[in-house]
Scaffold this active site. Structure first.
Site, PDB file in Angstrom:
ATOM      1  N   ALA A 123       0.836  -1.195   0.000  1.00  0.00           N
ATOM      2  CA  ALA A 123       0.000   0.000   0.000  1.00  0.00           C
ATOM      3  C   ALA A 123       0.873   1.248   0.000  1.00  0.00           C
ATOM      4  O   ALA A 123       1.990   1.256   0.522  1.00  0.00           O
ATOM      5  CB  ALA A 123      -0.927  -0.005   1.210  1.00  0.00           C
ATOM      6  N   ARG A 125       0.911   3.851   1.613  1.00  0.00           N
ATOM      7  CA  ARG A 125       1.316   4.428   2.907  1.00  0.00           C
ATOM      8  C   ARG A 125       2.537   3.734   3.500  1.00  0.00           C
ATOM      9  O   ARG A 125       3.117   4.217   4.474  1.00  0.00           O
ATOM     10  CB  ARG A 125       0.143   4.372   3.891  1.00  0.00           C
ATOM     11  CG  ARG A 125      -0.343   2.972   4.198  1.00  0.00           C
ATOM     12  CD  ARG A 125      -1.582   3.002   5.107  1.00  0.00           C
ATOM     13  NE  ARG A 125      -2.108   1.674   5.384  1.00  0.00           N
ATOM     14  CZ  ARG A 125      -2.945   1.010   4.599  1.00  0.00           C
ATOM     15  NH1 ARG A 125      -3.341   1.566   3.465  1.00  0.00           N
ATOM     16  NH2 ARG A 125      -3.382  -0.180   4.941  1.00  0.00           N
ATOM     17  N   TYR A 126       2.921   2.587   2.912  1.00  0.00           N
ATOM     18  CA  TYR A 126       4.047   1.827   3.446  1.00  0.00           C
ATOM     19  C   TYR A 126       5.317   1.968   2.614  1.00  0.00           C
ATOM     20  O   TYR A 126       6.380   1.509   3.049  1.00  0.00           O
ATOM     21  CB  TYR A 126       3.693   0.339   3.531  1.00  0.00           C
ATOM     22  CG  TYR A 126       2.538   0.040   4.462  1.00  0.00           C
ATOM     23  CD1 TYR A 126       2.586   0.412   5.797  1.00  0.00           C
ATOM     24  CD2 TYR A 126       1.410  -0.625   3.993  1.00  0.00           C
ATOM     25  CE1 TYR A 126       1.527   0.140   6.651  1.00  0.00           C
ATOM     26  CE2 TYR A 126       0.353  -0.907   4.831  1.00  0.00           C
ATOM     27  CZ  TYR A 126       0.415  -0.524   6.166  1.00  0.00           C
ATOM     28  OH  TYR A 126      -0.633  -0.799   6.999  1.00  0.00           O
ATOM     29  N   ILE A 127       5.243   2.520   1.453  1.00  0.00           N
ATOM     30  CA  ILE A 127       6.420   2.587   0.578  1.00  0.00           C
ATOM     31  C   ILE A 127       6.795   4.043   0.330  1.00  0.00           C
ATOM     32  O   ILE A 127       5.959   4.953   0.455  1.00  0.00           O
ATOM     33  CB  ILE A 127       6.166   1.862  -0.764  1.00  0.00           C
ATOM     34  CG1 ILE A 127       4.898   2.399  -1.437  1.00  0.00           C
ATOM     35  CG2 ILE A 127       6.048   0.364  -0.539  1.00  0.00           C
ATOM     36  CD1 ILE A 127       4.596   1.747  -2.773  1.00  0.00           C
TER      37      ILE A 127
END
Length: 897
Positions: A123, A125-127
């Site tokens: 997602a 928001r994680y990368i």
């Protein structure tokens, strides 16, 4: 009913004032065209100027806005990009991930998915992501960027980015619009730069794709990336041993999952026979395929290419936006336009730089004159009534120096000088100002020179980019010419062929299950459901037809088998009666290489009541001996005789053959098996497609027959002995191929693993070595290195030595290899060439082996009466018919299928 056929809607005056009526037909025409144009221009097709789609351009511009050298959350980048892109966060996030996976413009941190396995990214928001150094240097320059309002008018976005590189061809892209599609294949980074430099130098160049997944590629029909072109891409498959294959690179556009799925699917159909398959892919691709016992690895590799996604065909479609219109253009023309634009942007940057340097030179010169000539003292005078008069007085003081300047002195220049504080005046350094002017003048001279030599400047720019960013971007996809693989030839035998000669039916194992009278069927051969079969009848007719689960082929079948197109080794031996009873019998040998499917042919002359009395099919041209028994007849001297088919040449299938006898035959049967009469097969190795052939393409290997073999030598010091089947595959690291001869003596120079010294060994490869298995002749040590070899009988070596640590130099030595070391096993270590450090070696012309003089043979004593040679009576059975003389034994070739 059509739209125009419908009655018009009646509207009264009150409704006319309230509503505006638009015909539905007009709405379709206008709105659909508007929508189609929007999708083409604003979503799917890249622009020629920067090679980017609008969403990609907006993402890069947004990342440049946020750039501070650190990674940013992809979610933040997506949110900032939504100021410019009106199509939602999902489209932005997907486009950013795809752009990052191309590994050129964006540095990634976190899970961005895997192009090998097809795994999706984490997602947003994680990368995290940021612009690469290459992107900052090549893609952005605010001074050379044209701007336009964003979709809501609140922000400014670039019309196109000033990309000084053929970005579109380097990354590749694909888009589907309304009634239009665009597909560019990625090309190699360094090759694009080389091609741009070649174009600037007015030299020819050619461009071919290069895929991040590697593999093998045939670009015969690439067609410069235009519509109608096509490239074939294959996986790289290596043979580990007789039972194991490994796929290390997959075709572009596939994933390990899709490749494995296609292999399993064809295995279930029976076209490929594998035991199991493992996916060990991580950072690199590795698919291990384990074969069933008795399955040919070479045939399996061909079957993988023929039936699965191990070979795919990709069709490019080079379409770009030029002046707000889609245009189809080859990749060579696109590269030329990108190079011209790069040169134009560099020229623009140089002109901007020159203007800035001239402005700096002008200002520093004004300051120098202002302070050095004491003009600043005008500010201290009280003679002026107003400030304007004082400024005018200062301007007049510059009049003697105006010719030294390159620009006119403006009122703004004077006002800016007057704003200098007193401390600035006291600290002004004339010497430093002269140094600054000299430095600026040198830069201006260099800039003018670059503008005058813009082509050379552009070439230097490309060279700098290649040196700085080209390392590690070597070509991954190997370019080869593929040979055509016959699906019928490589399909695994997934069926069995049966024949009922009494009723004239053939069937497969699947069809046999539905038969009630199974005992009437005889097993013929293993086959595949893609094979053709050839059927011969007692009346001499024969045909080739497609194998079916059950098929009626006609009564009185004498032979049925799987048919192999262009098989010139299988020879048919036949004895037939030409016409009705009482006519003569003929004997013939022929091959059936290519005929039209489902068309009936005749091995006799086609006369009614002809009959085949003897028939054999010989897969390697064997010629047996038959015994012929004749019926009793007046004046018949010999009722039984033998006939050897070896006396008869193999001719065309339409030839009549030779007369066997004019008498009626009672019985014909095989008396002796005999041997093959076919000559040895000349073979060549074509390095372009890495295959053997009999078409005189490539390196001639020799004439092969029987148990002959091929020897392969590899760059790591391994060798392998294989058969000479035309379907044999050869590994990429093979450096030498030759016909195997157990008497060949190999003299090998190599670096021994433990001592790292240069060794020499001599050996023969005996017949007991395992077939199709790699063996090493330099040992199993990882540090061992194969250098060179010779197969001369009496080779010579020249050794050159390094200068010793004490500074001593040594003369070159010549080594007689035959005297230096004897012939031992290939597993032997050999002998160190010298105790000194060898710098280089060279094979010299070998010694000529001594040829013994022939011994004189004493003449036999003369006899008074010479012996008479026995008279051999030849049977008058080999008359050549007039029909055969006319045909000359030449095969009549007909088109197959």
């Amino acid at each position: 009913m059509d739209i125009e056929d419908k009655p018009e809607l009646e509207v009264d005056d009150a409704q006319e004032e309230k509503f505006h009526v638009i015909p539905l037909k007009g709405m379709f025409e206008n709105w659909f065209l508007d929508y189609a144009s929007y999708v083409i221009l604003e979503r799917a097709v890249p622009a020629i100027e920067d090679g980017l789609k609008p969403v990609q351009r907006r993402i890069l511009h947004s990342m440049n806005e946020l750039d501070d050298g650190r990674f940013n959350k992809v979610a933040n980048i997506v949110g900032n990009t939504m100021k410019y892109h009106p199509h939602g966060d999902a489209s932005i996030s997907d486009a950013l991930v795809q752009l990052a996976q191309k590994d050129l413009l964006i540095d990634m941190q976190g899970n961005f998915g895997n192009i090998l396995t097809g795994d999706s990214a984490a997602a947003s928001r994680y990368i995290e992501a940021r612009l690469s150094k290459f992107a900052k240097e090549v893609v952005f320059n605010k001074k050379t960027t044209d701007w336009t309002p964003s979709y809501d008018g609140r922000n400014q976005e670039p019309v196109s980015l000033p990309v000084k590189f053929p970005l579109l061809l380097a990354q590749g892209t694909e888009g589907i619009a309304v009634g239009l599609a665009s597909k560019f294949l990625p090309h190699n980074f360094n090759e694009l730069i080389d091609a741009s430099i070649a174009y600037l130098r007015d030299e020819p160049f050619v461009l071919y794709p290069d895929f991040p997944t590697g593999g093998l590629m045939d670009v015969t029909n690439y067609n410069d990336g235009l519509r109608g072109g096509r490239v074939k891409v294959r996986a790289r498959i290596s043979q580990i041993d007789k039972k194991t294959l490994v796929i290390t690179e997959i075709p572009f556009g596939t994933t390990t999952g899709s490749v494995i799925e296609s292999i399993v699917k064809e295995n279930d159909k029976g076209k490929i026979k594998i035991k199991k398959i493992d996916d060990n892919t991580a950072e690199t691709c590795e698919i291990a395929i384990y074969l069933n016992p008795g399955v040919s690895p070479d045939q399996t590799i061909d079957a993988l290419y023929a039936f699965t996604q191990c070979e795919v065909s990709i069709s490019p479609n080079a379409c770009v936006i030029i002046n707000d219109r889609p245009a189809f253009m080859g990749v060579s023309e696109i590269l030329k336009r990108c190079t011209d634009r790069t040169m134009e942007l560099l020229s623009w940057e140089l002109r901007i730089l020159l203007d800035e340097l001239e402005a700096d030179w002008h200002w520093i010169s004004l300051e120098k004159i202002f302070f050095e000539k004491g003009i600043y003292k005008e500010l201290e005078k009280k003679d002026y009534d107003t400030w304007e008069d004082q400024v005018t007085g200062i301007e007049r003081r510059f009049d003697p120096y105006r010719k030294k300047l390159q620009r006119e002195i403006t009122r703004d220049d004077v006002l800016k000088l007057c704003e200098k504080p007193v401390r600035k005046i006291s600290k002004f350094d004339i010497k430093k100002a002269d140094e600054q002017l000299a430095d600026i003048e040198a830069k201006m001279e260099e800039t003018r020179y670059n503008l005058d030599h813009i082509v050379d400047y552009t070439i230097n720019y490309y060279t700098h980019i290649k040196e700085k960013y080209g390392q590690g971007r070597e070509r991954k996809t190997e370019i080869r010419n593929f040979d055509n693989i016959s699906a019928q030839a490589v399909a695994a035998n997934n069926e069995k062929l049966y024949v009922n000669t009494d009723e004239g039916f053939v069937c497969t194992s699947e069809g046999l299950k539905r038969e009630k009278n199974k005992e009437a069927y005889t097993f013929v051969a293993d086959c595949s459901d893609m094979d053709d079969i050839i059927v011969f009848h007692e009346n001499g007719t024969y045909m080739v037809t497609k194998l079916q689960s059950k098929l009626f082929v006609g009564a009185n079948v004498i032979h049925v088998d799987v048919f192999h197109k262009n098989d010139d080794r299988t020879t048919y031996n036949a004895v037939y009666r030409d016409g009705k009873a009482g006519n003569p019998f003929y004997v013939k040998r022929f091959a059936v290489t290519s005929i039209t499917r489902d068309k009936e042919y005749d091995l006799t002359q086609g006369n009614p009541d002809s009959k085949v009395v003897y028939f054999t099919a010989n897969p390697n041209g064997e010629a047996e001996v038959i015994k012929v028994q004749l019926r009793p007849a007046p004046k018949l001297k010999k009722a039984t005789f033998d006939y050897d088919f070896a006396q008869l040449a193999v001719k065309g299938r339409a030839a009549r053959g030779n007369l066997l006898t004019k008498y009626a035959i009672k019985q014909v049967f095989k008396h002796d098996d005999g041997v093959s009469t076919l000559t040895a097969r000349d073979l060549w190795y074509d390095d372009t497609v890495r295959r053997l052939n009999a078409d005189k393409r490539g390196q001639y290997l020799g004439a092969f027959e029987g148990d002959d073999r091929i020897l392969q030598i590899f760059s790591n010091g391994d060798f392998k002995v294989t058969g000479y089947d035309l379907s044999t595959h050869f590994d990429d690291d093979m450096v030498e191929i030759r016909k195997y001869d157990p008497d060949d003596i190999f003299s090998v120079v190599y670096i021994e693993g433990e001592t790292q010294k240069m060794y020499l060994k001599r050996f023969c490869i005996d017949k007991e070595v395992k077939m199709n298995t790699r063996c090493s002749f330099i040992g199993e040590h990882e540090a061992a290195k194969y250098l060179s070899s010779s197969t001369d009988v009496m080779p010579r070596l020249k050794l050159s030595y390094q200068v010793s640590d004490a500074g001593n130099s040594f003369p070159d030595d010549e080594v007689n290899v035959e005297e230096f070391i004897g012939i031992k096993s290939f597993k032997a270590k050999g002998k160190r060439l010298s105790n000194r450090e060898i710098e280089s070696f060279e094979w010299l012309e070998p010694f000529e082996p001594e040829i013994p003089e022939p011994t004189e043979i004493p003449e036999p004593a003369e006899t008074s009466e010479p012996e008479e040679s026995p008279v051999v009576e030849e049977p008058p059975l080999e008359e050549e018919t007039s029909s055969e003389k006319k045909q000359g034994g030449e095969a009549i070739q007909m088109e197959l299928f």
